[in-house]
Design an enzyme around this catalytic site. Sequence first.
Site, mmCIF file in Angstrom:
data_model
loop_
_atom_site.group_PDB
_atom_site.id
_atom_site.type_symbol
_atom_site.label_atom_id
_atom_site.label_comp_id
_atom_site.label_asym_id
_atom_site.label_seq_id
_atom_site.Cartn_x
_atom_site.Cartn_y
_atom_site.Cartn_z
ATOM 1 N N VAL A 1 3.801 0.988 2.563
ATOM 2 C CA VAL A 1 3.815 -0.175 3.444
ATOM 3 C C VAL A 1 4.269 -1.408 2.677
ATOM 4 C CG1 VAL A 1 2.423 -1.673 4.918
ATOM 5 C CG2 VAL A 1 1.975 0.796 4.862
ATOM 6 N N ASP B 1 -8.142 10.425 11.233
ATOM 7 C CA ASP B 1 -7.948 10.270 9.784
ATOM 8 C C ASP B 1 -8.891 9.184 9.271
ATOM 9 O OD1 ASP B 1 -6.978 10.617 7.269
ATOM 10 O OD2 ASP B 1 -5.024 9.678 7.627
ATOM 11 N N ALA C 1 0.859 -1.191 0.000
ATOM 12 C CA ALA C 1 0.000 0.000 0.000
ATOM 13 C C ALA C 1 0.889 1.232 0.000
ATOM 14 C CB ALA C 1 -0.926 0.011 1.217
#
Length: 466
Positions: free
Chosen positions: A138, A281, A131
Site C-alpha cells: 500500500v 481475515d 504497508a
Amino acid sequence: MSDLPRKAVTRTAKLAALPLGFAGRATWGLGKRIGGKSAEIVGRELQQRTAEQLFKVLGELKGGAMKFGQALSVFESALPEEIAGPYRAALTKLQEAAPPMPTRTVHAVLAERLGEDWRDLFLEFDDKPAAAASIGQVHRAVWSDGREVAVKVQYPGAGEALLSDLNQLSRFARLLGPLIPGMDIKPLIAELRDRVSEELDYALEAQAQQTHADEFADDPDVVVPQVVHQSDQILVTEWMDGTPLSEVIADGTEEQRDRAGQLLARFLFSGPTRTGLLHADPHPGNFRLLFDEKAGYRLGVLDFGTVDRLPDGLPPTIGRSLRMTLEGEADAVYDMLREEGFVKESVDLEPQAVLDYLLPIIEPMAVDEYTFTRAWMRKHAARLADVRSPAYQLGRYLNLPPAYLLIHRVTVSTIGVLCQLGATVRMRDELEEWLPGFVEETEPEAAEETETAEESELAEDGGAAV
C-alpha cells in the site's frame, strides 16, 4: 530480498529451509548444552533464532508464505508461553510490514494498469510503501480531487506465488510441526488455498469493501474507507489513519484494549446481518483504533480481500445451539448438531458429554462481561489437544461441515485477537443484538395471547379506577 521471487524452485528451497533449519539449530543447541550452557538459556536462544528465520523467510517470500504467517499470528495466544514468547514479536511483524517491492516495479504495474499517464490521477504519490502484505503493498497518495488515498498494488506474479507456496507448505505441514507446536497446520493451509482466486480479485474486494462502506457510513462505532478507484491489480480507497491493533496489543491502555475488543466483537457478529458478508481475515494488521473528541474510540476496518458470502446472515443454528447449550439442553443440542452434520450419522455420542465439551469453550457468553486472556486460550487449547483428555477423545468424533469452516476459523481467530488484547468484552450483548437464534423467538400466537391478556388487565384496572 527486494522483489517477489517467482521461480517455484527458489521459493520451494526457501520454504524447505524452515524445517531443515530447525533441525540444524536443534543440533547447535545440543552442542551448546554439552559446552555447559543451561537448557533454559539454550532453549530460549533456539526459539528466538527459529522465530527470526520464520519471519525472514515468510516475510521475504510474501505470497502464500506470508499469508500463512499472518494466519498463524492470530493463534499465538493458544501456544504455551515458553513457545509463544519468542515467536510473538516475529509473527506480529508480519501483520504490519514486509520487505517492499522496488519502486521501478511499482511504477511499471501502475503504468500497465492505469495507463502511462497514471501520475495525472494523483496530486501526490509516495513511492515509499506505507504497508506491505501477502499479495500487495500500500502506498499513500493524494487523489486528483484532493482526497488522501491508499493505493494497493498487487505484486507481479502474486497468483503463481500464492498457489506454489501453499502447495509446498501443505507438503511440509508435518515437518512444520516443531515450528508451531500444538497446531494442526494442514487444514489451515487447505482453507487458505481454497481462497486464492478471491484474494487476487481486486474487483471482488472493491465490491465487498464498498458494500461495507455504504452500510457503515453513518455508524458511530465502525469506519470502513470508501472505494475511490479499482482496476486489475490496483485498488484505490480513502486513506484511514489510526493506531494499528497490533500496537494496541503491545502498548494500549486498558480503555483502548476493552473498547477495541468490544468493537471487534460487534463487527464480527453484526457484519453478516447488515451486509450479507463476513470479513474473513481478522488479523490485527487489518484493524485500526481511531479517536476523535466527539465520537471517542472507533474501529477502522481494512482489507476485504477474503469474505464469506452469507446473504441470510450467520446461520441461526449457531445462535440456537449456543443458547440451548447455555441453558443445559443436552438432548436438544445433540439433535441439532447431528441434524446439521457436526455429528456424523455413523457416530453415537452421549449428549451430556457433548454439552460438557462445549460449555468451557463458550464460557465468555455465559456472563454479562468476560476478560479474555492468553492463559484462558492456552488452557482450552491444551484441553482439546491433550490425547489423554476426554475432550480430545470426543473431539475426534465431531465434524465441521463445509458451510461452517470459514465461520469457525474467523470466530476462533477473532477470539485469539481478543485474548491478545486482554480485553474485557460484553459478548452476550453482541450475541443478543446480532446473532440470529441466540434470543429465543416468541411464537406469534403466544405473543397475541400475551397482548390480549395485557389489554384485559388494563381494561379491568381502568374500570376499577372509574
